[in-house]
Design an enzyme around this catalytic site. Structure first.
Site, PDB file in Angstrom:
ATOM      1  N   HIS A  80      45.537  38.830  40.716  1.00  0.00           N
ATOM      2  CA  HIS A  80      45.433  40.603  41.610  1.00  0.00           C
ATOM      3  C   HIS A  80      43.443  40.085  41.481  1.00  0.00           C
ATOM      4  CE1 HIS A  80      42.940  43.646  39.590  1.00  0.00           C
ATOM      5  NE2 HIS A  80      44.143  44.453  40.380  1.00  0.00           N
ATOM      6  N   GLU A  92      37.684  48.062  36.275  1.00  0.00           N
ATOM      7  CA  GLU A  92      39.673  48.258  36.319  1.00  0.00           C
ATOM      8  C   GLU A  92      40.153  47.763  34.818  1.00  0.00           C
ATOM      9  OE1 GLU A  92      43.617  47.497  38.841  1.00  0.00           O
ATOM     10  OE2 GLU A  92      41.857  46.533  39.694  1.00  0.00           O
ATOM     11  N   GLU A 123      44.367  40.145  45.281  1.00  0.00           N
ATOM     12  CA  GLU A 123      44.639  41.124  45.993  1.00  0.00           C
ATOM     13  C   GLU A 123      43.927  41.886  46.749  1.00  0.00           C
ATOM     14  OE1 GLU A 123      45.874  45.003  44.523  1.00  0.00           O
ATOM     15  OE2 GLU A 123      47.336  43.466  42.973  1.00  0.00           O
ATOM     16  N   HIS A 124      43.054  42.160  45.793  1.00  0.00           N
ATOM     17  CA  HIS A 124      41.280  43.670  46.345  1.00  0.00           C
ATOM     18  C   HIS A 124      40.789  42.420  47.292  1.00  0.00           C
ATOM     19  CE1 HIS A 124      41.238  45.945  42.450  1.00  0.00           C
ATOM     20  NE2 HIS A 124      42.181  45.318  42.317  1.00  0.00           N
TER      21      HIS A 124
END
Length: 475
Positions: free
Chosen positions: A98, A178, A101-102
């Site tokens: 994740h 997040e 991905e950012h």
């Protein structure tokens, strides 16, 4: 960026999103080519009367390109799918997929973060990405005339990101926010609790985002190493659907990855994800997260079936009957007749070698015991006596209708190509898929219900409760 937590949760149709579509012509992933092909190999996969011609090319590196040409569209959805997700991480790496991905949107050797976003937005397009437990997807949707731009930008960011140290620190802060935001959303958090209750310390039981404890110390070197080890040509599927020409897409992809790490030595497509012998589900139990919320969030669930299990079609129908829509048993009993919950539904998540089935409800804290009793009673009733002929017909109709209606969107068509190739190794045509749903009979659904719904259940709860407020074993 978005994070997919329950990627196989069905919508109104109850058909798990992991059901393949396309054509049986592809065969198992990688079987269409020999070891280290000297040239690209292209074949026609399917000609769909509801869409267009599907073609598949395997480049010499092992990278796969699938397209569906739909001349009646003026847009194209383009996606790059990587066969790596959170279940591929060790515990200290939890959240690295994740995180990556950012970071891939933060800049390459050719483009800054602003260049990436501005290029697509200047033509009215959109880009995004999401991470799941078994794959990561980067995608763009643009006008057909802007497809060359989208291919160049998206391939650049996936293949050649620089992962600057400053950007790592910036995105670390964003991801920690997040994670904190997720903790403030009990309706999402409760599903993660159930996965933890069922899978325990196995990566399938962990958060896709990782935790503050794993993300905070994660170094650029760790992320860079994961990137270069995992983002390889044989593990990547590129899919596109809309008004396009397959040969042109292949040419543009080859140009875009030339000189990058994806322009690699000859290879063959990676095989399907193998079964993990470590996937063990423990004794059913309860996980309760105490929060002073106005609404209690509960999920009752058990181990389900994997995505390659032929009973997945029967499961889609069964899910529709139980909690897949407003006409489902759970919705009618708990919301319509008794008014005990605003939201109640069932869902399944399916992985390469495992799965889970669950029922969610959000209700007033004082009504939790009654809601759980009704859910258990309904599951027991279907396990013991099965579904009616009318319910079977309605469940199958919902599955077929929802699936076909979704195909009117180029994004859905792009996704079905990639998922069929990456997750199943073959593609069912639309007609074949509808025929498989039609072939589901009452005996198959009732046998699955008797097996699945009789399993001991685990319980996850987020609300103003303590662990002692629920029996030691739910089920």
């Amino acid at each position: 960026m978005s994070r997919a937590k329950r990627a196989s949760i069905p919508g109104a149709s109850g058909v798990p999103t992991s059901i393949p579509a396309g054509s049986t012509a592809v065969g198992r992933a990688g079987s269409a080519v020999g070891a280290g092909p000297a040239r690209a190999v292209t074949r026609v996969v399917d000609s769909d009367p509801l869409g267009g011609t599907v073609r598949r090319t395997v480049l010499p590196s092992g990278l796969r390109v699938l397209t569906e040409a739909i001349p009646t569209m003026r847009s194209v959805s383009f996606g790059i799918w990587v066969a790596v997700g959170s279940r591929d991480e060790t515990r200290p790496q939890s959240g690295v997929s994740h995180f990556l991905e950012h970071l891939l949107f933060k800049g390459t050797r050719k483009r800054s973060a602003l260049d990436i976003s501005a290029a697509i937005e200047a033509v009215g397009g959109e880009t995004n990405a999401f991470t799941t437990k078994e794959y990561t997807c980067y995608y763009a949707r643009v006008l057909d005339e802007d497809l060359p731009l989208a291919i160049d930008v998206m391939c650049d960011l996936v293949a050649d990101s620089v992962l600057n140290a400053a950007d790592v620190e910036t995105e670390r802060g964003v991801i920690l926010e997040e994670i904190a935001m997720h903790d403030d959303e009990p309706g999402d958090e409760v599903h993660d609790l159930l996965a933890q209750a069922i899978y325990g310390d196995h990566p399938l039981g962990r958060l896709i985002s990782g935790t503050e404890e794993t993300v905070s110390p994660m170094s650029r070197r760790q992320i860079q190493g994961f990137y270069r080890r995992r983002y390889t040509a044989p593990s990547i599927v590129i899919a596109a659907a809309g008004n396009l020409d397959h040969a042109e897409v292949v040419k543009l992809v080859r140009q875009a990855v030339r000189g990058t790490p994806l322009d690699s030595e000859p290879g063959t497509p990676a095989p399907l994800r193998p079964a993990d012998s470590r996937v063990r589900t423990g004794r059913p139990g309860n996980l309760v997260e105490h929060k002073e919320t106005e609404q209690a969030h509960v999920v009752l669930g058990c181990p389900g079936i994997g995505r390659l299990d032929d009973r997945r079609f029967a499961l889609g129908v069964l899910n529709n009957v139980l909690g897949g829509g407003m006409s489902s048993r759970l919705f009618q009993e708990i919301r319509e007749r008794r008014g005990l919950a605003y939201s109640v539904y069932s869902y399944s998540s399916q992985y390469a070698d495992s799965g889970l089935f669950a029922v969610y409800a959000g209700c007033a804290p004082g009504k939790v015991d009654e809601v759980l009793e009704l859910i258990r009673a309904e599951l027991a009733e279907v396990a013991a006596h099965g579904v009616t002929d009318a319910e079977l017909a309605r469940g199958k109709g919902m599955a077929k209708g929802s699936y076909v209606l979704n195909l009117e969107d180029t994004g859905s068509r792009m996704s079905r190509l990639a998922k069929g190739e990456l997750l199943f190794g073959d593609l069912l045509s639309v007609d074949d898929l509808l025929a498989r749903i039609d072939a589901v009979d009452a005996d198959e659904v009732n046998a699955l219900a008797a097996e699945l719904l009789s399993r001991p259940m685990s319980l996850a709860v987020v609300g103003p409760f303590g662990a002692g407020d629920f029996p030691a074993e739910a089920g």
